[in-house]
Design a protein around this motif. Structure first.
Motif, PDB file in Angstrom:
ATOM      1  N   MET A 127       0.822  -1.216   0.000  1.00  0.00           N
ATOM      2  CA  MET A 127       0.000   0.000   0.000  1.00  0.00           C
ATOM      3  C   MET A 127       0.853   1.262   0.000  1.00  0.00           C
ATOM      4  N   GLU A 128       2.077   1.165   0.501  1.00  0.00           N
ATOM      5  CA  GLU A 128       2.987   2.312   0.485  1.00  0.00           C
ATOM      6  C   GLU A 128       3.779   2.398  -0.819  1.00  0.00           C
ATOM      7  N   ARG A 156      -9.627  -8.127  -0.315  1.00  0.00           N
ATOM      8  CA  ARG A 156     -10.318  -7.113   0.492  1.00  0.00           C
ATOM      9  C   ARG A 156      -9.697  -5.735   0.273  1.00  0.00           C
ATOM     10  N   LEU A 157      -8.364  -5.673   0.238  1.00  0.00           N
ATOM     11  CA  LEU A 157      -7.680  -4.395  -0.013  1.00  0.00           C
ATOM     12  C   LEU A 157      -8.029  -3.851  -1.395  1.00  0.00           C
ATOM     13  N   SER A 158      -8.073  -4.725  -2.392  1.00  0.00           N
ATOM     14  CA  SER A 158      -8.366  -4.262  -3.756  1.00  0.00           C
ATOM     15  C   SER A 158      -9.778  -3.704  -3.866  1.00  0.00           C
ATOM     16  N   ASP A 166      -5.475  -2.595  -9.448  1.00  0.00           N
ATOM     17  CA  ASP A 166      -4.597  -3.317 -10.363  1.00  0.00           C
ATOM     18  C   ASP A 166      -3.246  -3.657  -9.744  1.00  0.00           C
ATOM     19  N   SER A 167      -2.667  -2.704  -9.019  1.00  0.00           N
ATOM     20  CA  SER A 167      -1.345  -2.967  -8.414  1.00  0.00           C
ATOM     21  C   SER A 167      -1.460  -3.977  -7.273  1.00  0.00           C
ATOM     22  N   ILE A 168      -2.580  -3.978  -6.577  1.00  0.00           N
ATOM     23  CA  ILE A 168      -2.783  -4.945  -5.501  1.00  0.00           C
ATOM     24  C   ILE A 168      -3.000  -6.345  -6.070  1.00  0.00           C
ATOM     25  N   LEU A 169      -3.879  -6.444  -7.076  1.00  0.00           N
ATOM     26  CA  LEU A 169      -4.177  -7.748  -7.645  1.00  0.00           C
ATOM     27  C   LEU A 169      -2.998  -8.345  -8.422  1.00  0.00           C
ATOM     28  N   ALA A 170      -2.047  -7.522  -8.791  1.00  0.00           N
ATOM     29  CA  ALA A 170      -0.850  -8.027  -9.474  1.00  0.00           C
ATOM     30  C   ALA A 170      -0.058  -8.966  -8.583  1.00  0.00           C
TER      31      ALA A 170
END
Length: 173
Positions: A127-128, A156-158, A166-170
Motif C-alpha cells: 500500500m505504500e 479485500r484491499l483491492s 490493479d497494483s494490488i491484484l498483481a
C-alpha cells in the motif's frame, strides 16, 4: 513450622487478594474489547474496530501494571496483546493509516508470536508502493493457511482501495 502456620492462617483469613481480582477483571475486559474489535473488523466497521482496539490496549496497559506474578506476562503478550496489535494494524491499514499499521505489525512481530505473519507487513509495503519489500515479505508465507489469508486480504484491499486495485491484484497468483 510456626511461621508456616502463621502464614497459612493469615492467607486463609484474608482470602483472595484484591490485586489478583483486579488483574483478572482487567484481563477479561481486555479480551472482550479485543474480541469486539476483531468482530467489528470482520464486519468492515473499521473505525469502530480501531476504537475498540485502542480501548483494549489501554485496558491491557492497566492489566500489565496490575500483574503481581511475572509468570503471566508472557501469556498476556501472546494471547492478549498480539491479537490486539494485529487487529489494530489491520484496521489502520484499511483506514489508510499505514504508519500505525506498520508500527502495530512490527510490535506484534517483536513479541515473537506465531500469530504474526510477514504477509501482514507485506500488505503495508504494497500500500505504500514498496513493491520489492512487499514481494520479499510475501516470500515469508510458510503454509497454505497463510497463503489463503494473504490472498483474502489482498482481495479485500483491492475492493476497499479501487484506485490501487490493479497494483494490488498483481500480487495474486
Amino acid at each position: 513450622i510456626e511461621l508456616c502456620r502463621k502464614g497459612i492462617r493469615v492467607l486463609e483469613e484474608i482470602g483472595p487478594f484484591t490485586q489478583r481480582k483486579e488483574q483478572t477483571r482487567l484481563e477479561t475486559l481486555a479480551r472482550l474489547y479485543s474480541d469486539l474489535a476483531s468482530n467489528l473488523f470482520e464486519r468492515e466497521q473499521y473505525e469502530a474496530s480501531l476504537e475498540n482496539c485502542k480501548k483494549a490496549y489501554e485496558v491491557s496497559e492497566k492489566m500489565w501494571a496490575a500483574v503481581t506474578d511475572t509468570i503471566y506476562l508472557g501469556s498476556y503478550s501472546y494471547l492478549i496483546l498480539t491479537p490486539q496489535l494485529i487487529t489494530l494494524g489491520n484496521a489502520s491499514l484499511m483506514l489508510g493509516d499505514f504508519v500505525t499499521a506498520r508500527n502495530a505489525f512490527e510490535e506484534a512481530a517483536s513479541i515473537g508470536s506465531n500469530s504474526y505473519n510477514s504477509y501482514l507487513l507485506a500488505h503495508v509495503d504494497l500500500m505504500e508502493g514498496k513493491e520489492i519489500d512487499a514481494f520479499l515479505n510475501y516470500g515469508g508465507i510458510q503454509n497454505t493457511e497463510e497463503l489463503g489469508n494473504a490472498l483474502f486480504d489482498l482481495q479485500r484491499l483491492s475492493e476497499h482501495f479501487p484506485a490501487r486495485k490493479d497494483s494490488i491484484l498483481a500480487f495474486m497468483p
